[in-house]
Design a protein around this motif. Structure first.
Motif, PDB file in Angstrom:
ATOM      1  N   THR A 194       0.888  -1.159   0.000  1.00  0.00           N
ATOM      2  CA  THR A 194       0.000   0.000   0.000  1.00  0.00           C
ATOM      3  C   THR A 194       0.927   1.210   0.000  1.00  0.00           C
ATOM      4  OG1 THR A 194      -1.859   1.096   1.092  1.00  0.00           O
ATOM      5  CG2 THR A 194      -0.196   0.092   2.533  1.00  0.00           C
ATOM      6  N   ILE A 195       0.374   2.397  -0.146  1.00  0.00           N
ATOM      7  CA  ILE A 195       1.308   3.518  -0.234  1.00  0.00           C
ATOM      8  C   ILE A 195       1.877   3.874   1.141  1.00  0.00           C
ATOM      9  CG2 ILE A 195       0.449   4.583  -2.348  1.00  0.00           C
ATOM     10  CD1 ILE A 195      -0.962   6.667  -0.490  1.00  0.00           C
ATOM     11  N   ILE A 215       6.547   9.355   0.904  1.00  0.00           N
ATOM     12  CA  ILE A 215       5.087   9.458   0.906  1.00  0.00           C
ATOM     13  C   ILE A 215       4.515   9.202  -0.493  1.00  0.00           C
ATOM     14  CG2 ILE A 215       5.023  11.979   0.527  1.00  0.00           C
ATOM     15  CD1 ILE A 215       2.709  12.050   2.642  1.00  0.00           C
ATOM     16  N   GLY A 216       3.491   8.373  -0.526  1.00  0.00           N
ATOM     17  CA  GLY A 216       2.809   8.089  -1.802  1.00  0.00           C
ATOM     18  C   GLY A 216       3.356   6.902  -2.562  1.00  0.00           C
ATOM     19  N   LEU A 217       4.483   6.360  -2.138  1.00  0.00           N
ATOM     20  CA  LEU A 217       5.120   5.274  -2.891  1.00  0.00           C
ATOM     21  C   LEU A 217       4.612   3.903  -2.422  1.00  0.00           C
ATOM     22  CD1 LEU A 217       7.369   4.976  -5.093  1.00  0.00           C
ATOM     23  CD2 LEU A 217       8.915   4.378  -3.218  1.00  0.00           C
ATOM     24  N   MET A 273      -5.746  17.839  11.645  1.00  0.00           N
ATOM     25  CA  MET A 273      -5.678  18.865  10.605  1.00  0.00           C
ATOM     26  C   MET A 273      -5.350  20.225  11.211  1.00  0.00           C
ATOM     27  SD  MET A 273      -5.919  17.305   7.875  1.00  0.00           S
ATOM     28  CE  MET A 273      -6.839  17.202   6.348  1.00  0.00           C
ATOM     29  N   MET A 296      -1.767  20.243  11.899  1.00  0.00           N
ATOM     30  CA  MET A 296      -1.048  20.359  10.621  1.00  0.00           C
ATOM     31  C   MET A 296      -1.025  21.826  10.171  1.00  0.00           C
ATOM     32  SD  MET A 296       0.395  18.722   7.980  1.00  0.00           S
ATOM     33  CE  MET A 296       0.843  19.342   6.338  1.00  0.00           C
ATOM     34  N   ARG A 297      -2.171  22.486  10.227  1.00  0.00           N
ATOM     35  CA  ARG A 297      -2.218  23.896   9.805  1.00  0.00           C
ATOM     36  C   ARG A 297      -1.366  24.764  10.730  1.00  0.00           C
ATOM     37  NH1 ARG A 297      -7.931  22.432   8.092  1.00  0.00           N
ATOM     38  NH2 ARG A 297      -8.343  22.258  10.311  1.00  0.00           N
ATOM     39  N   VAL A 316       6.598  19.643   5.713  1.00  0.00           N
ATOM     40  CA  VAL A 316       5.545  19.381   6.694  1.00  0.00           C
ATOM     41  C   VAL A 316       4.526  18.457   6.041  1.00  0.00           C
ATOM     42  CG1 VAL A 316       3.879  20.375   8.294  1.00  0.00           C
ATOM     43  CG2 VAL A 316       5.870  21.718   7.590  1.00  0.00           C
ATOM     44  N   LEU A 317       4.378  17.280   6.590  1.00  0.00           N
ATOM     45  CA  LEU A 317       3.476  16.278   5.995  1.00  0.00           C
ATOM     46  C   LEU A 317       2.678  15.561   7.080  1.00  0.00           C
ATOM     47  CD1 LEU A 317       5.855  14.630   3.349  1.00  0.00           C
ATOM     48  CD2 LEU A 317       3.842  16.034   2.878  1.00  0.00           C
ATOM     49  N   PRO A 318       1.383  15.383   6.814  1.00  0.00           N
ATOM     50  CA  PRO A 318       0.562  14.617   7.760  1.00  0.00           C
ATOM     51  C   PRO A 318       0.728  13.122   7.492  1.00  0.00           C
ATOM     52  CG  PRO A 318      -0.791  15.265   5.920  1.00  0.00           C
ATOM     53  CD  PRO A 318       0.605  15.788   5.633  1.00  0.00           C
ATOM     54  N   LEU A 327      -0.767  10.413   5.890  1.00  0.00           N
ATOM     55  CA  LEU A 327      -1.789  10.247   4.854  1.00  0.00           C
ATOM     56  C   LEU A 327      -2.651   9.016   5.096  1.00  0.00           C
ATOM     57  CD1 LEU A 327      -2.267  12.028   2.505  1.00  0.00           C
ATOM     58  CD2 LEU A 327      -0.664  10.668   1.160  1.00  0.00           C
ATOM     59  N   LEU A 346      -5.435   9.725   7.407  1.00  0.00           N
ATOM     60  CA  LEU A 346      -6.517  10.468   6.770  1.00  0.00           C
ATOM     61  C   LEU A 346      -7.349   9.545   5.866  1.00  0.00           C
ATOM     62  CD1 LEU A 346      -4.690  13.779   5.735  1.00  0.00           C
ATOM     63  CD2 LEU A 346      -5.853  13.231   7.878  1.00  0.00           C
ATOM     64  N   LEU A 347      -6.668   8.595   5.224  1.00  0.00           N
ATOM     65  CA  LEU A 347      -7.368   7.731   4.258  1.00  0.00           C
ATOM     66  C   LEU A 347      -8.070   6.554   4.901  1.00  0.00           C
ATOM     67  CD1 LEU A 347      -4.661   7.622   1.458  1.00  0.00           C
ATOM     68  CD2 LEU A 347      -6.993   8.492   1.201  1.00  0.00           C
ATOM     69  N   TRP A 348      -7.414   5.987   5.894  1.00  0.00           N
ATOM     70  CA  TRP A 348      -7.924   4.728   6.433  1.00  0.00           C
ATOM     71  C   TRP A 348      -8.137   4.737   7.938  1.00  0.00           C
ATOM     72  CZ3 TRP A 348      -4.106   4.138   2.389  1.00  0.00           C
ATOM     73  CH2 TRP A 348      -4.625   3.573   1.210  1.00  0.00           C
ATOM     74  N   GLY A 376       4.660  19.200   0.676  1.00  0.00           N
ATOM     75  CA  GLY A 376       5.070  19.491   2.050  1.00  0.00           C
ATOM     76  C   GLY A 376       6.121  20.575   2.181  1.00  0.00           C
ATOM     77  N   VAL A 426       1.380   7.928  -5.476  1.00  0.00           N
ATOM     78  CA  VAL A 426      -0.023   8.360  -5.490  1.00  0.00           C
ATOM     79  C   VAL A 426      -0.211   9.360  -4.356  1.00  0.00           C
ATOM     80  CG1 VAL A 426      -2.429   7.628  -5.465  1.00  0.00           C
ATOM     81  CG2 VAL A 426      -0.667   6.036  -6.268  1.00  0.00           C
ATOM     82  N   LEU A 427      -0.562  10.571  -4.710  1.00  0.00           N
ATOM     83  CA  LEU A 427      -0.692  11.631  -3.705  1.00  0.00           C
ATOM     84  C   LEU A 427      -1.929  12.477  -3.965  1.00  0.00           C
ATOM     85  CD1 LEU A 427       3.016  12.882  -3.485  1.00  0.00           C
ATOM     86  CD2 LEU A 427       1.748  11.678  -1.702  1.00  0.00           C
TER      87      LEU A 427
END
Ligand code: SF4
Ligand code: SF4
Lengths: 245, 245
Positions: free
Chosen positions: A18-19, A26-28, A210, A213-214, A230-232, A234, A237-239, B27, B230-231
């Motif tokens: 999964t990513i 991130i995202g890979l 969130m 994060m902000r 700066v990255l949350p 993910l 947030l998705l699952w 980010g 995937v982002l």
């Protein structure tokens, strides 16, 4: 499972692909090997099922070959990024696994708090050093951390990843970044509703995440800290807090 | 604003620093220069205020020096990543701005659909080529796209970014990635509720976005397309369709 032989790897879970939800990758698409056991006890640990010895009955002592076969099966034998996490994966014998996978074109990223150094760090493709800020309740041993960097011999792509809950954590992150100017920095807002180890469905305070994060984006830009990412998380947030996705 | 002299840059907005919400620089604190005007009309364009000539009264014709001063002011004169987007920033004279900023240590990323090639692409730090899939209603001119790559002379870090709404878009993304095997790929689930150009507060279908994100992660992992990132659009999750953050 107790009595693992020294060449065996204590595994809490293997899942994916999964990513990657966090940090520099991130995202890979990634296969995750989460090892069991940790020398730390962070107050907000989000992997208690891989840390707390109450769950060690769920951990498996596996040989390198067994772990490798599970990775190869999950990925359909197509080379993929493998994330070694925990717990603290640095307390497991992972050098052979990395060599085994490299032979087949797989890549390996390891994430550790930097308390235990291993010579096989130099064989990694990516080393994520994640020193724990004050909110964790842990103290950082910078000598041990330096040893991790020394062991890596500048071979892997190495980054700092720091979880930030509050101003004290943020100040700690700035100090750590200043100490290791050569390392790219990834800041991650903390999740104060981490998964209880035995409840997959526990709810998460997404709005709180969130907001943090902000706040962190504002803090970094106010300070003109333009090198920090700066990255949350993910995947949260998705699952949500669901495991194995 | 009409009658811009050829050395002038048509600017829709300049804002930041805030974090980059998409793609390879996700980010990272960034100042955004959004130029006005586009040779495309994608059905789901999320920057209509920088595309549709109905909004050209809001665009400013600015000299390189004026744009530079605004970037320097926003960043407090601290070197930062500058994102050149649009509209299609490739139809603006941005070469001098890039050289000006480089002299002060700033870096420049440009995002374009790849329809217009410029010799100054070779001066960029990051080139994001974002060919438009079938759902956009546009046709890709691959010769023009190839010219963009040629002009960049392998100097910038170059990546493909493709928005994916559905299976047809996904198939297009796979074909494009196969055509440019050397380029890292970033897939982004499409937002079918893009901001109307004149309503900052319009609501977004976050659940739809997240569903499309989960679908896309599943699609990529099923296919063992392990090189694709995937982002989602992080800024949309954080700030909705609000502009200037
Ligand atoms: S170091 Fe990581 S795995 Fe160990 S207790 Fe802390 S957060 Fe949990
Ligand atoms: S190329 Fe980009 S800016 Fe131009 S219409 Fe399409 S989405 Fe909008």
């Amino acid at each position: 499972m107790t009595g693992a032989r020294s060449a065996e790897i204590r595994v809490s879970e293997i899942f994916g692909p999964t990513i990657q939800g966090e940090g520099v990758l991130i995202g890979l698409p990634t296969v995750f090997v989460r090892t069991g056991g940790c020398d730390f006890r962070c107050s907000w640990c989000d992997s208690l099922h891989a840390v707390d010895s109450r769950y060690r009955d769920e951990w498996r002592a596996m040989s390198t070959e067994e772990v490798w076969r599970e990775i190869a099966k999950l990925s359909g034998e197509e080379p993929v990024m493998v994330s070694l996490s925990g717990g603290n994966p640095a307390i497991q014998p992972l050098g052979d696994l990395i060599r085994r996978g490299h032979g087949e074109g797989y890549r390996f990223a390891l994430e550790t708090q930097g308390s235990v150094a291993r010579d096989w760090f130099a064989d990694l493709d990516v080393l994520v050093l994640s020193p724990k800020p004050p909110s964790s309740g842990m103290e950082t041993d910078w000598d041990a951390f330096d040893a991790c960097l020394r062991m890596s011999r500048d071979k892997p792509r190495t980054v700092l990843k720091i979880v930030v809950f509050d101003e004290a954590d943020y100040a700690y992150a700035k100090t750590a970044a200043a100490r290791y100017r050569q390392l790219p920095v990834y800041l991650q807002p903390g999740n104060h509703t981490p998964p209880p180890a035995d409840d997959d469905e526990a709810s998460i305070d997404i709005e709180g995440l969130m907001d943090r994060m902000r706040w962190l984006v504002g803090r970094v830009t106010e300070d003109k800290w333009f090198g920090a990412h700066v990255l949350p998380q993910l995947h949260v947030l998705l699952w949500g807090n669901k495991r194995g996705v």
